[in-house]
Design a protein around this motif. Structure first.
Motif, short mmCIF file in Angstrom:
data_model
loop_
_atom_site.label_atom_id
_atom_site.label_comp_id
_atom_site.label_asym_id
_atom_site.label_seq_id
_atom_site.Cartn_x
_atom_site.Cartn_y
_atom_site.Cartn_z
N ALA A 130 0.83 -1.20 0.00
CA ALA A 130 0.00 0.00 0.00
C ALA A 130 0.87 1.26 0.00
CB ALA A 130 -0.92 0.00 1.21
N ALA A 188 0.46 3.91 -3.02
CA ALA A 188 -0.09 5.24 -2.77
C ALA A 188 0.96 6.34 -2.65
CB ALA A 188 -0.95 5.23 -1.51
N LYS A 220 -2.59 10.95 1.38
CA LYS A 220 -2.94 10.27 2.63
C LYS A 220 -4.26 9.51 2.49
CE LYS A 220 -0.53 13.77 5.30
NZ LYS A 220 -0.71 14.89 6.25
N LYS A 221 -5.25 10.13 1.86
CA LYS A 221 -6.52 9.45 1.63
C LYS A 221 -6.33 8.21 0.78
CE LYS A 221 -9.53 13.49 2.00
NZ LYS A 221 -10.48 14.35 1.30
N ALA A 222 -5.51 8.32 -0.26
CA ALA A 222 -5.23 7.16 -1.11
C ALA A 222 -4.53 6.06 -0.31
CB ALA A 222 -4.37 7.58 -2.31
N PHE A 238 -4.79 5.47 3.00
CA PHE A 238 -5.78 4.83 3.87
C PHE A 238 -6.59 3.79 3.10
CE2 PHE A 238 -6.00 9.08 6.33
CZ PHE A 238 -4.95 8.73 7.15
N GLN A 239 -7.02 4.16 1.91
CA GLN A 239 -7.83 3.27 1.08
C GLN A 239 -7.05 2.03 0.67
OE1 GLN A 239 -11.14 3.68 0.41
NE2 GLN A 239 -11.05 1.64 -0.47
N ARG A 240 -5.81 2.21 0.21
CA ARG A 240 -5.01 1.07 -0.24
C ARG A 240 -4.65 0.14 0.91
NH1 ARG A 240 -5.47 -1.47 -3.92
NH2 ARG A 240 -3.33 -2.11 -4.24
N THR A 244 -6.44 -0.44 3.58
CA THR A 244 -7.65 -1.19 3.88
C THR A 244 -7.93 -2.26 2.83
OG1 THR A 244 -8.54 0.70 5.07
CG2 THR A 244 -10.12 -0.98 4.37
N GLU A 245 -7.76 -1.91 1.56
CA GLU A 245 -7.99 -2.88 0.48
C GLU A 245 -7.00 -4.04 0.57
OE1 GLU A 245 -9.55 0.42 -2.77
OE2 GLU A 245 -7.55 -0.44 -3.00
N ARG A 246 -5.74 -3.71 0.72
CA ARG A 246 -4.72 -4.77 0.74
C ARG A 246 -4.83 -5.67 1.97
NH1 ARG A 246 -0.08 -5.24 -2.31
NH2 ARG A 246 0.02 -3.88 -4.13
N PRO A 250 -12.59 -4.13 6.83
CA PRO A 250 -12.34 -2.68 6.81
C PRO A 250 -12.61 -2.01 8.16
CG PRO A 250 -13.58 -3.31 4.87
CD PRO A 250 -13.50 -4.54 5.75
#
Length: 125
Positions: free
Chosen positions: A27, A31, A81-83, A85-87, A89-91, A100
């Motif tokens: 991640a 990101a 930073k938002k990207a 957090f998302q990556r 959680t996805e990974r 999540p």
């Protein structure tokens, strides 16, 4: 040059902990485009009495909750930073399979001159 501290409940197997590190590193690469082999992480495990959480913010967390605290240069944008957090959680959802709701991440920004990555030298000052 992130440094990550990962906290979780004790009792998970080594492969689970390794999957967390691998997914977090992936991640960070996705990101923030961190350099290859820039893997500075530590995991601490806590017994149930030393690992607390609640349902604040309307999130039903469980015993698989993982706290991730990332210290990194203060040059990252809110969008990056938002990207991240998302990556993360996805990974982590893919491997080792963390929901999540059980991914809690904080970022601590730090000026580059506050880092010494070896030899007692301020490499980024």
């Amino acid at each position: 040059m992130p440094f990550s501290h990962i906290s979780l409940r004790a009792g998970k197997p080594a492969a689970y902990r390794q999957a967390i590190c691998d997914s977090l590193y992936g991640a960070l690469r996705d990101a923030l485009d961190v350099p290859e082999d820039d893997q500075f992480m530590v995991i601490t495990e806590h017994d149930a009495a030393s690992f607390r959480y609640g349902a604040a913010f309307g999130i039903a967390r469980g015993d698989d909750l993982v706290y991730i605290q990332i210290t990194l240069f203060d040059t990252r944008t809110p969008l990056q930073k938002k990207a991240l957090f998302q990556r993360i959680t996805e990974r982590l959802g893919t491997s080792p399979g963390i929901r999540p709701e059980d991914v809690f991440v904080t970022i601590i920004p730090s000026a580059k001159e506050n880092w010494s990555v070896g030899h007692g030298v301020a490499q980024f000052a």
